[in-house]
Design a protein around this motif. Sequence first.
Motif, PDB file in Angstrom:
ATOM      1  N   LEU B 189       0.815  -1.216   0.000  1.00 49.23           N
ATOM      2  CA  LEU B 189       0.000   0.000   0.000  1.00 49.23           C
ATOM      3  C   LEU B 189       0.848   1.264   0.000  1.00 49.23           C
ATOM      4  O   LEU B 189       0.523   2.237  -0.685  1.00 49.23           O
ATOM      5  N   GLN B 190       1.931   1.243   0.761  1.00 45.14           N
ATOM      6  CA  GLN B 190       2.810   2.406   0.774  1.00 45.14           C
ATOM      7  C   GLN B 190       3.383   2.678  -0.615  1.00 45.14           C
ATOM      8  O   GLN B 190       3.340   3.806  -1.108  1.00 45.14           O
ATOM      9  N   ASN B 191       3.877   1.623  -1.259  1.00 50.91           N
ATOM     10  CA  ASN B 191       4.456   1.789  -2.593  1.00 50.91           C
ATOM     11  C   ASN B 191       3.406   2.242  -3.611  1.00 50.91           C
ATOM     12  O   ASN B 191       3.706   3.033  -4.504  1.00 50.91           O
ATOM     13  N   LEU B 193       0.915   4.188  -3.043  1.00 52.99           N
ATOM     14  CA  LEU B 193       0.727   5.623  -2.837  1.00 52.99           C
ATOM     15  C   LEU B 193       1.931   6.424  -3.319  1.00 52.99           C
ATOM     16  O   LEU B 193       1.780   7.447  -3.987  1.00 52.99           O
TER      17      LEU B 193
END
Lengths: 207, 207
Positions: B189-191, B193
């Motif tokens: 999820l971080q990547n 975003l």
Amino acid sequence: MTVNRNIKRLLQYRTCLLRFKNLGFEKAFSYNLGEEAGVSAEQVRKDFSLYGLKGNKKGGYDINELLVTINDIFKHDKTHEIILVGLGNIGQALLQYKNFTEINFNIVGAFDIDPSKVKKKYAVPVYAMEKLKIFVQANKIKIAILAVPPVAAKEVCNDLVSAGIKGILNFTPVVLKTPDDVVVNNLDLQNELEELIYKVDSKNEND
Amino acid sequence: MTVNRNIKRLLQYRTCLLRFKNLGFEKAFSYNLGEEAGVSAEQVRKDFSLYGLKGNKKGGYDINELLVTINDIFKHDKTHEIILVGLGNIGQALLQYKNFTEINFNIVGAFDIDPSKVKKKYAVPVYAMEKLKIFVQANKIKIAILAVPPVAAKEVCNDLVSAGIKGILNFTPVVLKTPDDVVVNNLDLQNELEELIYKVDSKNEND
DNA sequence: TAGATTGTTAATCGATTAACAATC
DNA sequence: TAGATTGTTAATCGATTAACAATC
């Protein structure tokens, strides 16, 4: 210059480098990184050369140096303020997600039509949908996470675009039409699972 | 035969076709579908021909027929039983996710180390981690969603593999090493975003 | 029939892999 | 120096796009 799969890989290298750093390493070679990221050493070197990431012949790459440069590429010098629209299961999970590390973004506001959710206490302020436009414009927000029910997706997407949002992470299974200057990245959980199942099934057929 | 991006597109077409069907249409042309899915008409026809999806010259494609064939490809004749490991924010959200439609999978069990979560009532039974192997083997589970904290990811991944899991949807930001016959699909999820932010930023630079 | 659309072959484009010269 | 590793150029591979013949 089409950079697409590359950009995902660059983030993946970053993850690997952070891990190496945590393990106490200072140097990495292209084959180390390739191995860890699941790509070939040549791929690593090619990607790095594309983004101007420099190593030392014989000496490999300096992990800290690489991390600094990669963070530069992803603009980790500034915090990107983003909003979340839709406080269903996924929305709430993202709001409470604790595994973000060394990020360059911050969820600064959430929006929902349900007044009871607006009253509830979350880590970030929750507003009624009517406040969306004014909030986005006042805070110059460019990025939104869209996690509303499918039926509302198109309408809310239009609201986001007309408020000035330029990038949408779309968790709904709806194909969104936006102007050319608005980027949409789709993350359809159902399709992710069906794709995985397909791959597993078709692999087993060939054995 | 490398089918990769294609498979995602096929699922995307399915979403579009379901939409068309809901709107009361019976036929679709390649340019309709392309428009809706955001690809060229040629791409649609090429993809279809690759998977043996047939239309009628002049008459276009029969929506119901296409849906049947696509569902065949994704084995919608049987329900794939899958498990979820880790009942944090993301895990719980997936367990309660309501927007899955006409799916070919079913989350039949969840696992967590936290005994309080095991006691709690969810839509599916929650078991202690120790029960993982026996459950997977008894029920011949092949697919798992991995949503544990990053520190636990590698160990739990090994447990899954040794229990006989052949496909993992990996929500952790950890790169997993698995044998060749185990497919891992990453969903960081971080990547996701950071990638979106990168795209938006670099687009605005060029203007 | 003429027009529209599919299905496939050929041409182009881009991305990955291989090879290797440069060099620490 | 010899060996190891980067960085880049060339070769290969695969995916997308264009073109067009087949045909309803």
